[in-house]
Design a protein around this motif. Structure first.
Motif, short mmCIF file in Angstrom:
data_model
loop_
_atom_site.label_atom_id
_atom_site.label_comp_id
_atom_site.label_asym_id
_atom_site.label_seq_id
_atom_site.Cartn_x
_atom_site.Cartn_y
_atom_site.Cartn_z
N ILE A 19 62.98 36.25 47.79
CA ILE A 19 63.12 37.63 47.30
C ILE A 19 61.92 38.06 46.46
O ILE A 19 61.49 39.21 46.53
N LEU A 20 61.35 37.16 45.67
CA LEU A 20 60.16 37.52 44.89
C LEU A 20 58.96 37.75 45.81
O LEU A 20 58.13 38.62 45.55
N ALA A 21 58.89 37.00 46.90
CA ALA A 21 57.80 37.19 47.86
C ALA A 21 57.90 38.55 48.55
O ALA A 21 56.89 39.23 48.74
N THR A 22 59.11 38.97 48.88
CA THR A 22 59.26 40.22 49.62
C THR A 22 59.36 41.44 48.72
O THR A 22 58.93 42.52 49.10
N GLU A 23 59.92 41.28 47.51
CA GLU A 23 60.18 42.45 46.67
C GLU A 23 59.41 42.47 45.35
O GLU A 23 59.42 43.47 44.65
N GLY A 24 58.79 41.37 44.98
CA GLY A 24 58.00 41.35 43.75
C GLY A 24 58.80 40.91 42.54
O GLY A 24 59.96 40.50 42.63
N LEU A 25 58.15 41.02 41.39
CA LEU A 25 58.70 40.48 40.14
C LEU A 25 59.82 41.29 39.52
O LEU A 25 60.50 40.82 38.63
N GLY A 26 60.06 42.50 40.00
CA GLY A 26 61.07 43.36 39.39
C GLY A 26 62.50 43.09 39.81
O GLY A 26 63.42 43.75 39.35
N VAL A 27 62.73 42.10 40.65
CA VAL A 27 64.07 41.80 41.14
C VAL A 27 64.95 41.27 40.00
O VAL A 27 64.54 40.37 39.27
N PRO A 28 66.16 41.83 39.84
CA PRO A 28 67.05 41.33 38.79
C PRO A 28 67.59 39.93 39.09
O PRO A 28 67.78 39.55 40.24
N ILE A 29 67.87 39.20 38.05
CA ILE A 29 68.46 37.85 38.17
C ILE A 29 69.76 37.91 38.96
O ILE A 29 70.03 37.02 39.77
N ASP A 30 70.57 38.94 38.75
CA ASP A 30 71.84 39.05 39.47
C ASP A 30 71.63 39.06 40.98
O ASP A 30 72.43 38.49 41.73
N GLU A 31 70.57 39.70 41.44
CA GLU A 31 70.29 39.75 42.88
C GLU A 31 69.86 38.39 43.40
O GLU A 31 70.26 37.97 44.48
N ILE A 32 69.06 37.69 42.61
CA ILE A 32 68.67 36.34 43.00
C ILE A 32 69.89 35.44 43.07
O ILE A 32 70.07 34.68 44.03
#
Length: 166
Positions: A19-32
């Motif tokens: 997810i960090l590779a496709t969406e970057g650093l702004g992804v929330p922990i809940d989504e991970i």
């Protein structure tokens, strides 16, 4: 660590890497956590902060890039690999561009030193212009990634490399 805890940790790392590779650093922990199939509490048990999770994921790529730079690769080939890393991995692109997260100083210094050594070797062989600095190269990598992402101009890398040649 218990077997289920190791599996959960690895699931979190795998999901975070993707997810960090496709969406970057702004992804929330809940989504991970959701993508890993665990609760946010499980993520925080293994990684007390989002930054510690990002560090685990990004450092793996930074160390791989540093190892590649030290493998005897040609400067122009490594420049291309750096741009490709930024294009295929938004987290790496964000980190390279200083997008709100800084990798630990020792890892950053190791990658920069390895890239600078490649540049210096290429300059000593006379294949790269002598007036190019490591800061110039860092800016060019970031610029190529941003331009290719915005306009899809992947040929730009070849143009930049040709312009760097002595």
């Amino acid at each position: 660590m218990r077997a289920d805890a190791r599996r959960n940790r690895q699931s979190v790392l795998d999901a975070a890497y993707e997810i960090l590779a496709t969406e970057g650093l702004g992804v929330p922990i809940d989504e991970i956590a959701r993508r890993a199939g665990v609760g946010a509490g499980t993520v925080y048990r293994h990684f007390p902060t989002k930054e510690s999770l990002i560090e685990a994921v990004v450092l793996d790529r930074v160390h791989a890039l540093t190892d590649k730079a030290r493998s005897g690769i040609d400067f122009a080939d490594f420049f291309t690999i750096m741009v490709e890393a930024g294009l295929t991995n938004r987290a790496i692109a964000d980190v390279l561009a200083g997008g709100g997260y800084q990798i630990p100083a020792d890892a950053d210094a190791a990658l920069n030193a390895a890239f600078a050594e490649l540049l210096q070797e290429a300059q000593q062989r006379g294949t790269i212009r002598p007036d190019v600095t490591p800061d110039d190269i860092q800016g060019l990598v970031i610029g190529c990634v941003a331009t290719a992402r915005h306009r899809g101009a992947t040929a730009l890398v070849q143009i930049v490399v040709a312009g760097l040649r002595a």
